[in-house]
Design an enzyme around this catalytic site. Sequence first.
Site, short mmCIF file in Angstrom:
data_model
loop_
_atom_site.label_atom_id
_atom_site.label_comp_id
_atom_site.label_asym_id
_atom_site.label_seq_id
_atom_site.Cartn_x
_atom_site.Cartn_y
_atom_site.Cartn_z
N HIS A 11 28.22 -12.15 10.17
CA HIS A 11 27.34 -11.06 10.58
C HIS A 11 25.86 -11.40 10.41
O HIS A 11 25.00 -10.71 10.94
CB HIS A 11 27.69 -9.76 9.83
CG HIS A 11 27.28 -9.73 8.39
ND1 HIS A 11 28.16 -10.00 7.36
CD2 HIS A 11 26.09 -9.46 7.80
CE1 HIS A 11 27.53 -9.89 6.21
NE2 HIS A 11 26.27 -9.56 6.44
N ASP A 55 34.50 -13.06 8.51
CA ASP A 55 33.06 -12.92 8.32
C ASP A 55 32.42 -14.21 7.81
O ASP A 55 31.57 -14.19 6.93
CB ASP A 55 32.74 -11.77 7.37
CG ASP A 55 31.28 -11.34 7.46
OD1 ASP A 55 30.64 -11.62 8.50
OD2 ASP A 55 30.76 -10.75 6.49
N SER A 71 23.66 -11.54 1.72
CA SER A 71 24.83 -11.92 2.52
C SER A 71 24.79 -13.40 2.88
O SER A 71 23.81 -13.90 3.41
CB SER A 71 24.88 -11.08 3.80
OG SER A 71 25.14 -9.73 3.50
#
Length: 403
Positions: free
Chosen positions: A139, A169, A247
């Site tokens: 993402h 992911d 992230s």
Amino acid sequence: MRFSKLSRSIRQLSTHVLAIFMGVMLTVTSLQVLPSVAEPGPTPVTESSTKVAQKSLPATSVIGSSSFVTAAVNRVGSAVVRIDTERTITRRNDPLMEDPFFRRFFGDSFPQQSPTEQLRGLGSGFILDKSGVILTNAHVVDKADKVTVRLKDGRTFEGKVRGIDEVTDLAVVKINAGNDLPIAPLGSSSNVQVGDWAIAVGNPLGFDNTVTLGIVSTLKRSSAQVGISDKRLDFIQTDAAINPGNSGGPLLNGLGEVIGINTAIRADAMGIGFAIPIDKAKAIAVQLQRDGKVAHPYLGVQMVTLTPELAKQNNSDPNSMFAIPEVKGVLVMRVVPNSPAATAGIRRGDVIVQIDNKAITSAEQLQRVVEDSTLGQMLQIKVQRGSQTQMLSVRTAELKDIS
């Protein structure tokens, strides 16, 4: 009479003076003898004396000038990168803006509308090998038109996305920065235990090279429990602070080894973050470098864990849609049209109780079994349908956009 009293007083005074004189003499004698009696000699080393000596040492001598966190971060810090992304989206103009009548009416005061818009993103990642292969979250770089990678030493490079897997992911990015880049040492998530130290490194909220410390809160937290139904993951849960921008960055153990990739935070959670186990990421990264994608097998059912107690509650409700077998297994809530499950004859309301003669007791367990199978593999699935039991053969297919 007066003479007798005076004589008695003199005798008492003499007694007191004599007592004081004797006390002084004894004290002087003690002072003269004490040094010779207490002459210092070799002191035996005992456990108690060692403890006393340790307690008297300065704090820096006991714990050192730096902590294990410092050592861990120094070991991996130079391999952690910042990832900036840019994405251009095209917006449809308001039809009124293209109408000549309205343009003549409003003239130059007619509001102008840009047909495109620039979206910017921020994330983290870490270098897997010296040639410039970087692991991050899908993402972070998905649909990005431009990826810029900034190293800790300040150098920046254009990044090329080599592969993306939205299901786990994960993504792999490549930069050309020579062949002597620092790499992050990888650990093993299979050795991680609840209560172990967890160190998150990344660029949260744009604050580069940020380190937060916590512990591993729990293991194998399913993506369904986290609220990410479109993923197939069992997360490492940690209380190390993870914020937007973390992230893709590494989650370290106390030795400075990568045990996970920070990937998810819940907006309604305080101090809870999630990371993809590094053992899962290793296998995915190899496939992404080789093929640019990962093929995931699937059945095509939406499901929930069923217990006899839940089934009884449903069956005792006069408004329930249908009766459910009061057994332990996985209840099929929906069958995706044209999916392997639909082709094999699985129906809504079926309870999956076995796959290849192995008891199935939870939706997470069923998902792992399917994920660990191969594309095109035939699975023998035992279902409880009402009062009857049936065996169905389901051939797995590649998971694609089934939304």
